[in-house]
Design an enzyme around this catalytic site. Structure first.
Site, PDB file in Angstrom:
ATOM      1  N   HIS A   1     -12.321  10.103 -10.145  1.00 56.49           N
ATOM      2  CA  HIS A   1     -12.403   8.844  -9.415  1.00 56.49           C
ATOM      3  C   HIS A   1     -13.665   8.883  -8.553  1.00 56.49           C
ATOM      4  O   HIS A   1     -13.939   9.907  -7.920  1.00 56.49           O
ATOM      5  CB  HIS A   1     -11.147   8.675  -8.544  1.00 56.49           C
ATOM      6  CG  HIS A   1     -11.102   7.347  -7.872  1.00 56.49           C
ATOM      7  ND1 HIS A   1     -10.804   6.183  -8.554  1.00 56.49           N
ATOM      8  CD2 HIS A   1     -11.353   6.987  -6.597  1.00 56.49           C
ATOM      9  CE1 HIS A   1     -10.867   5.163  -7.715  1.00 56.49           C
ATOM     10  NE2 HIS A   1     -11.203   5.623  -6.522  1.00 56.49           N
TER      11      HIS A   1
ATOM     12  N   ASN B   1      -8.082  13.245 -14.074  1.00 61.65           N
ATOM     13  CA  ASN B   1      -8.805  11.983 -13.871  1.00 61.65           C
ATOM     14  C   ASN B   1      -9.964  12.236 -12.933  1.00 61.65           C
ATOM     15  O   ASN B   1      -9.904  13.137 -12.097  1.00 61.65           O
ATOM     16  CB  ASN B   1      -7.849  10.946 -13.248  1.00 61.65           C
ATOM     17  CG  ASN B   1      -8.518   9.599 -13.028  1.00 61.65           C
ATOM     18  OD1 ASN B   1      -9.299   9.133 -13.869  1.00 61.65           O
ATOM     19  ND2 ASN B   1      -8.244   8.963 -11.895  1.00 61.65           N
TER      20      ASN B   1
ATOM     21  N   GLU C   1       1.313   7.783 -10.765  1.00 61.05           N
ATOM     22  CA  GLU C   1       0.877   6.741  -9.828  1.00 61.05           C
ATOM     23  C   GLU C   1      -0.635   6.602 -10.014  1.00 61.05           C
ATOM     24  O   GLU C   1      -1.305   7.585 -10.342  1.00 61.05           O
ATOM     25  CB  GLU C   1       1.132   7.174  -8.382  1.00 61.05           C
ATOM     26  CG  GLU C   1       2.550   7.027  -7.915  1.00 61.05           C
ATOM     27  CD  GLU C   1       2.705   7.544  -6.476  1.00 61.05           C
ATOM     28  OE1 GLU C   1       1.958   7.098  -5.590  1.00 61.05           O
ATOM     29  OE2 GLU C   1       3.555   8.412  -6.276  1.00 61.05           O
TER      30      GLU C   1
ATOM     31  N   GLU D   1     -24.002  11.393 -10.017  1.00 61.92           N
ATOM     32  CA  GLU D   1     -24.662  12.699 -10.174  1.00 61.92           C
ATOM     33  C   GLU D   1     -23.694  13.830  -9.818  1.00 61.92           C
ATOM     34  O   GLU D   1     -23.714  14.890 -10.434  1.00 61.92           O
ATOM     35  CB  GLU D   1     -25.922  12.779  -9.289  1.00 61.92           C
ATOM     36  CG  GLU D   1     -27.090  11.958  -9.802  1.00 61.92           C
ATOM     37  CD  GLU D   1     -27.418  12.257 -11.274  1.00 61.92           C
ATOM     38  OE1 GLU D   1     -27.662  13.428 -11.607  1.00 61.92           O
ATOM     39  OE2 GLU D   1     -27.395  11.306 -12.098  1.00 61.92           O
TER      40      GLU D   1
ATOM     41  N   GLY E   1     -18.836   5.321 -21.362  1.00 60.27           N
ATOM     42  CA  GLY E   1     -18.845   6.614 -22.038  1.00 60.27           C
ATOM     43  C   GLY E   1     -19.799   7.629 -21.430  1.00 60.27           C
ATOM     44  O   GLY E   1     -20.057   8.674 -22.034  1.00 60.27           O
TER      45      GLY E   1
ATOM     46  N   MET F   1      -9.628   2.591 -17.738  1.00 55.73           N
ATOM     47  CA  MET F   1      -9.282   1.589 -16.737  1.00 55.73           C
ATOM     48  C   MET F   1      -7.840   1.075 -16.826  1.00 55.73           C
ATOM     49  O   MET F   1      -7.468   0.138 -16.135  1.00 55.73           O
ATOM     50  CB  MET F   1     -10.262   0.401 -16.817  1.00 55.73           C
ATOM     51  CG  MET F   1     -11.710   0.793 -16.585  1.00 55.73           C
ATOM     52  SD  MET F   1     -11.941   1.775 -15.063  1.00 55.73           S
ATOM     53  CE  MET F   1     -13.678   2.156 -15.147  1.00 55.73           C
TER      54      MET F   1
ATOM     55  N   GLU G   1     -20.355  13.499  -9.983  1.00 59.88           N
ATOM     56  CA  GLU G   1     -19.288  13.465 -11.007  1.00 59.88           C
ATOM     57  C   GLU G   1     -19.671  14.346 -12.196  1.00 59.88           C
ATOM     58  O   GLU G   1     -18.821  15.022 -12.784  1.00 59.88           O
ATOM     59  CB  GLU G   1     -19.064  12.034 -11.503  1.00 59.88           C
ATOM     60  CG  GLU G   1     -18.505  11.095 -10.452  1.00 59.88           C
ATOM     61  CD  GLU G   1     -18.163   9.728 -11.043  1.00 59.88           C
ATOM     62  OE1 GLU G   1     -17.590   9.654 -12.137  1.00 59.88           O
ATOM     63  OE2 GLU G   1     -18.480   8.713 -10.391  1.00 59.88           O
TER      64      GLU G   1
ATOM     65  N   ASP H   1      -4.448   6.728  -9.563  1.00 65.16           N
ATOM     66  CA  ASP H   1      -5.394   7.554  -8.796  1.00 65.16           C
ATOM     67  C   ASP H   1      -4.678   8.505  -7.854  1.00 65.16           C
ATOM     68  O   ASP H   1      -5.033   8.628  -6.671  1.00 65.16           O
ATOM     69  CB  ASP H   1      -6.367   6.657  -7.997  1.00 65.16           C
ATOM     70  CG  ASP H   1      -7.268   5.855  -8.912  1.00 65.16           C
ATOM     71  OD1 ASP H   1      -7.647   6.352  -9.986  1.00 65.16           O
ATOM     72  OD2 ASP H   1      -7.597   4.706  -8.543  1.00 65.16           O
TER      73      ASP H   1
END
Ligand code: GAR
Length: 204
Positions: free
Chosen positions: A106, A104, A145, A174, A12, A89, A176, A147
């Protein structure tokens, strides 16, 4: 205010960062629901503390279709404008009405080091194993699909000689924390235009 749904599976930290950016006034948004694929995780405690409704939808014993339909039904109740996968996930098959509205993040520079089984520390271990000199994070619109989908923002970090998966993960995280709120803000401002595989960032 942009209505956000956040899908999590654990820690989280990404959810906490989004909430922090809303509370600071950087994001004009509201998290209307948190959906977790696991019960009892820290992210659910954060949602509860913040008074955000949450739903647990586990993957086990269900077909992909059943699992995805359950998520879609839970989302539909809250009419989110944007759905943020935040350390989620599981694979979610996105229905037509949410395509272009699911993001998303990654922890690597896609299209490298993504795909099924590539999450969390495994990603950083693979980057180190490959001898990369840079890594980073990618925020992208999700399609159906793993990622995959038009890239919105990437931020890079150096890979240092003495890095472990832990130290690299921390450096990437950091970035992200900057990249995801930026992408959400651009979406909220209506400044993201998907053109084929590319995302054009429109001027203010
Ligand atoms: C983040 O580093 C995110 O980029 C990564 O999992 C972490 C979630 O942390 N996502 C993936 O690997 C997706 N393929 P959190 O659960 O503490 O927010």
């Amino acid at each position: 205010m942009l209505k956000l749904a956040v899908l999590i599976s654990g820690g989280g930290r990404t959810l906490a960062n989004i909430i922090e950016k809303i509370n600071e006034g950087y994001l004009s948004a509201q998290v209307v629901v948190v959906i977790s694929s696991r019960a009892g995780v820290k992210g659910l405690e954060i949602a509860e503390r913040e008074g955000i409704p949450s739903v647990v939808i586990t993957r086990k014993g269900k077909t992909l279709e059943q699992f995805s339909n359950e998520i879609t039904a839970a989302l539909d109740k809250f009419s989110p404008e944007l759905i943020c996968l935040a350390g989620f996930m599981c694979f979610y098959r996105i229905p037509e009405h949410y395509l272009g509205r699911v993001m998303n993040i990654h922890p690597a520079l896609l299209p490298c080091f993504g795909g099924k089984g590539m999450y969390g520390h495994r990603v950083h271990e693979a980057v180190l194993q490959a001898g990369c000199k840079v890594s980073g994070c990618t925020v992208h619109f999700a399609d159906n699909e793993y990622d995959h989908g038009p890239i919105i923002i990437q931020r890079t970090v150096p890979v240092l000689d003495d890095d472990t998966a832990d130290t690299l993960a921390a450096r990437v995280f950091e970035q992200e924390k900057i990249a995801y709120p930026q992408a959400i803000k651009l979406f909220a401002e209506g400044r993201l235009k998907i053109v084929g595989r590319r995302v054009r960032i429109l001027p203010e």
